[in-house]
Scaffold this motif. Structure first.
Motif, PDB file in Angstrom:
ATOM      1  N   LEU A  53      -3.767  20.305   7.118  1.00 52.87           N
ATOM      2  CA  LEU A  53      -5.204  20.179   6.854  1.00 52.87           C
ATOM      3  C   LEU A  53      -5.482  19.068   5.843  1.00 52.87           C
ATOM      4  CD1 LEU A  53      -8.121  21.191   7.090  1.00 52.87           C
ATOM      5  CD2 LEU A  53      -7.600  22.870   5.303  1.00 52.87           C
ATOM      6  N   LEU A  54      -4.670  18.998   4.782  1.00 59.66           N
ATOM      7  CA  LEU A  54      -4.875  17.970   3.767  1.00 59.66           C
ATOM      8  C   LEU A  54      -4.638  16.569   4.321  1.00 59.66           C
ATOM      9  CD1 LEU A  54      -3.267  19.590   0.578  1.00 59.66           C
ATOM     10  CD2 LEU A  54      -5.672  19.512   1.241  1.00 59.66           C
ATOM     11  N   LEU A  55      -3.658  16.441   5.222  1.00 66.16           N
ATOM     12  CA  LEU A  55      -3.436  15.139   5.860  1.00 66.16           C
ATOM     13  C   LEU A  55      -4.652  14.713   6.665  1.00 66.16           C
ATOM     14  CD1 LEU A  55       0.281  15.359   7.105  1.00 66.16           C
ATOM     15  CD2 LEU A  55      -0.633  13.760   5.408  1.00 66.16           C
ATOM     16  N   LEU A  56      -5.250  15.661   7.387  1.00 67.63           N
ATOM     17  CA  LEU A  56      -6.448  15.351   8.176  1.00 67.63           C
ATOM     18  C   LEU A  56      -7.625  15.013   7.257  1.00 67.63           C
ATOM     19  CD1 LEU A  56      -6.167  18.130  10.920  1.00 67.63           C
ATOM     20  CD2 LEU A  56      -5.645  15.696  11.149  1.00 67.63           C
ATOM     21  N   LEU A 116      -4.246   8.053   1.005  1.00 67.16           N
ATOM     22  CA  LEU A 116      -4.776   6.772   0.537  1.00 67.16           C
ATOM     23  C   LEU A 116      -4.439   5.618   1.474  1.00 67.16           C
ATOM     24  CD1 LEU A 116      -3.989   6.974  -3.300  1.00 67.16           C
ATOM     25  CD2 LEU A 116      -6.166   7.424  -2.155  1.00 67.16           C
ATOM     26  N   ILE A 117      -3.446   5.813   2.360  1.00 72.07           N
ATOM     27  CA  ILE A 117      -3.096   4.742   3.306  1.00 72.07           C
ATOM     28  C   ILE A 117      -3.331   5.177   4.752  1.00 72.07           C
ATOM     29  CG2 ILE A 117      -1.398   3.718   1.738  1.00 72.07           C
ATOM     30  CD1 ILE A 117       0.806   4.981   3.498  1.00 72.07           C
ATOM     31  N   THR A 118      -4.041   6.305   4.931  1.00 68.92           N
ATOM     32  CA  THR A 118      -4.281   6.818   6.268  1.00 68.92           C
ATOM     33  C   THR A 118      -5.614   6.296   6.791  1.00 68.92           C
ATOM     34  OG1 THR A 118      -3.121   8.851   5.668  1.00 68.92           O
ATOM     35  CG2 THR A 118      -4.417   8.895   7.670  1.00 68.92           C
ATOM     36  N   PRO A 119      -5.618   5.529   7.884  1.00 73.61           N
ATOM     37  CA  PRO A 119      -6.892   5.099   8.476  1.00 73.61           C
ATOM     38  C   PRO A 119      -7.680   6.319   8.942  1.00 73.61           C
ATOM     39  CG  PRO A 119      -5.014   3.860   9.355  1.00 73.61           C
ATOM     40  CD  PRO A 119      -4.453   5.022   8.593  1.00 73.61           C
ATOM     41  N   PRO A 120      -9.015   6.286   9.013  1.00 73.45           N
ATOM     42  CA  PRO A 120      -9.842   5.100   8.722  1.00 73.45           C
ATOM     43  C   PRO A 120     -10.258   4.952   7.261  1.00 73.45           C
ATOM     44  CG  PRO A 120     -11.210   6.848   9.592  1.00 73.45           C
ATOM     45  CD  PRO A 120      -9.800   7.400   9.590  1.00 73.45           C
ATOM     46  N   TYR A 121     -10.088   6.038   6.439  1.00 74.66           N
ATOM     47  CA  TYR A 121     -10.568   5.980   5.066  1.00 74.66           C
ATOM     48  C   TYR A 121      -9.389   5.865   4.112  1.00 74.66           C
ATOM     49  CZ  TYR A 121     -13.425   6.996   0.951  1.00 74.66           C
ATOM     50  OH  TYR A 121     -14.059   6.916  -0.271  1.00 74.66           O
ATOM     51  N   ALA A 129       0.832  -1.207   0.000  1.00 71.39           N
ATOM     52  CA  ALA A 129       0.000   0.000   0.000  1.00 71.39           C
ATOM     53  C   ALA A 129       0.863   1.252   0.000  1.00 71.39           C
ATOM     54  CB  ALA A 129      -0.927  -0.011   1.218  1.00 71.39           C
ATOM     55  N   ALA A 130       1.916   1.240   0.839  1.00 76.11           N
ATOM     56  CA  ALA A 130       2.787   2.420   0.936  1.00 76.11           C
ATOM     57  C   ALA A 130       3.509   2.684  -0.378  1.00 76.11           C
ATOM     58  CB  ALA A 130       3.792   2.234   2.070  1.00 76.11           C
ATOM     59  N   SER A 131       4.018   1.637  -1.015  1.00 75.01           N
ATOM     60  CA  SER A 131       4.755   1.838  -2.272  1.00 75.01           C
ATOM     61  C   SER A 131       3.825   2.200  -3.423  1.00 75.01           C
ATOM     62  CB  SER A 131       5.562   0.577  -2.623  1.00 75.01           C
ATOM     63  OG  SER A 131       4.712  -0.530  -2.871  1.00 75.01           O
ATOM     64  N   ALA A 132       2.567   1.782  -3.356  1.00 75.60           N
ATOM     65  CA  ALA A 132       1.614   2.125  -4.422  1.00 75.60           C
ATOM     66  C   ALA A 132       1.323   3.613  -4.458  1.00 75.60           C
ATOM     67  CB  ALA A 132       0.314   1.343  -4.240  1.00 75.60           C
ATOM     68  N   THR A 133       1.566   4.322  -3.345  1.00 71.08           N
ATOM     69  CA  THR A 133       1.340   5.773  -3.343  1.00 71.08           C
ATOM     70  C   THR A 133       2.273   6.497  -4.306  1.00 71.08           C
ATOM     71  OG1 THR A 133       2.881   6.141  -1.493  1.00 71.08           O
ATOM     72  CG2 THR A 133       0.564   5.744  -0.940  1.00 71.08           C
TER      73      THR A 133
END
Length: 431
Positions: A325-328, A372-377, A144-148
């Motif tokens: 903000l974008l990370l959140l 894309l790899i940040t929980p929960p979404y 998942a991390a490398s797919a980013t």
């Protein structure tokens, strides 16, 4: 800020909160604004159609999707994967390194993180777990991390969308993503090596180095695709949209005539799947076009830019604040929605503060990919759970170290803009 706009935002949040896809939620919210403000609801259809049919650049999206699906369907992915195994599979944490290098290579072909994860990612996860050196959760987490990296190194569908809303050169955005993508890969490989040493992962039985020339020769036609794309764009031979058509045609030639791995039935399935994916992206773009009209009608970008100017915020503090903000938001929204709806709000402020839009765009896209790899979404987490059957909690348990490594890489790109801008400036970008 009018009651109609507050109602629009409220409707979007409520409808999305009960599980309705974000595109439908945005459309319903925007329609509620038009209805309450007394404007014609037919305006929504006109805005959507004009935006979709009036932008030549959007043709690149389905073409890149077709190219990625063709690459994943035949033996092309298998040949590239074998090349990666011979190249880096012999080191400590070897299959983890193979995972990252494969993503770096495929990122030059697909432009989509989901395509990388669901295609080559599924194959590598099976190989990693088969060796017995890696847990299922770890294999899925590094995948998942490398797919980013997929949408950072050109071609990149998110960069096409950012160019659409910012009127920034796609060519310079593509150039700006090359070094950051390689940097992200290096950071992930370093983290994989540290974890492999700490957990004492076993060494792989990699093929001998003498097989590298043969595997390189077999993979060479596929490895040429990024070079063809970049030469077409920067050599003045094609526009970015025409380069996307060349990429799709080249992938088809490879699969049919060079590797002879694509049957007519499979090709028809690829076209149908690509059409569905393109329609989903088109629906999100269309909904964003209506919402962007609502935002513009309320003069939100200019009000935000004026507010930030009155605060006397420095460009660096602005970048750090926006990226936080974008990370959140990445925990809750998908990347396409953020790029098309949220990021345009900050563009006037970027211009006022003198922030380079290529730098801002690449950094913001890296940020949305981390989302894309940040929980929960985390969309990639759900994709990998769906295609591999690995429980979500196992993936989340292992994702945090890779997530932290990517955030460190993002911070470095913010603090040192030349990581993004050196290559575009080398090719004549004036900034």
């Amino acid at each position: 800020m009018s009651f109609a706009f507050l109602l629009c935002i409220g409707v979007v949040l409520v409808v999305a909160g009960i599980g309705v896809p974000i595109a439908y939620a945005v459309i319903v919210g925007s329609l509620s604004y038009l209805f309450v403000s007394g404007e014609s609801v037919g305006l929504a259809g006109k805005l959507m159609m004009d935006g979709l049919y009036g932008s030549f650049i959007l043709l690149a999206v389905p073409l890149f999707i077709v190219a990625a699906n063709i690459m994943n369907a035949g033996t092309i992915s298998d040949r590239l994967l074998q090349f990666c195994i011979v190249l880096v599979g012999r080191f400590r944490g070897g299959m983890g390194h193979v995972n990252v290098v494969a993503s770096l290579i495929f990122s030059g072909m697909s432009g989509s993180a989901v395509a990388d994860a669901a295609g080559i990612g599924k194959i590598i996860i099976e190989m990693m777990t088969r060796t017995g050196h890696y847990t299922r959760g770890y294999a899925a987490a590094i995948t998942a991390a490398s797919a980013t990296i997929g949408p950072i190194i050109p071609p990149s569908i998110p960069m096409v969308l950012y160019a659409l809303v910012s009127s920034t050169s796609i060519g310079y955005l593509f150039l700006g993503g090359i070094i950051p993508g390689l940097f992200m890969g290096a950071v992930l490989m370093a983290m994989n090596y540290i974890i492999a040493r700490k957990r004492n992962f076993g060494l792989e039985d990699a093929p001998p180095l003498r097989e590298l020339p043969r595997n390189t020769l077999q993979a060479f036609p596929a490895l040429l695709m990024p070079a063809i794309l970049l030469y077409g764009i920067y050599g003045g031979v094609t526009t970015p949209t025409e380069a996307a058509a060349v990429a799709a045609f080249y992938a088809l030639l490879l699969a049919v005539f060079i590797y002879r791995s694509l049957r007519l039935r499979v090709f028809m399935e690829i076209l149908i799947d690509s059409a569905r994916s393109s329609a989903a992206v088109g629906l999100i773009i269309g909904s964003a076009l209506i919402l962007n009209y609502v935002v513009a009608a309320e003069n939100i970008p200019n009000l935000l830019a004026e507010y930030l100017n009155n605060l006397d915020v420095s460009p660096l503090m602005f970048l750090l604040g926006v990226n936080l903000l974008l990370l959140l938001l990445g925990c809750l929204l998908d990347a396409t929605t953020i790029i098309l709806v949220i990021i345009p709000l900050f563009l006037p402020a970027c211009r006022e503060l003198g922030i380079d839009l290529v730098h801002f765009g690449v950094v913001a896209i890296v940020n949305t990919m981390i989302g894309l790899i940040t929980p929960p979404y985390g969309v990639l987490l759900f994709v990998l759970t769906a295609v591999t059957g690995i429980p979500l909690n196992e993936i989340i348990r292992e994702i945090w170290l890779f997530l932290g490594a990517l955030i460190v890489a993002l911070l470095a790109m913010i603090l040192f803009p030349d990581i993004v801008l050196w290559l575009p400036k080398y090719f004549g970008y004036a900034g």
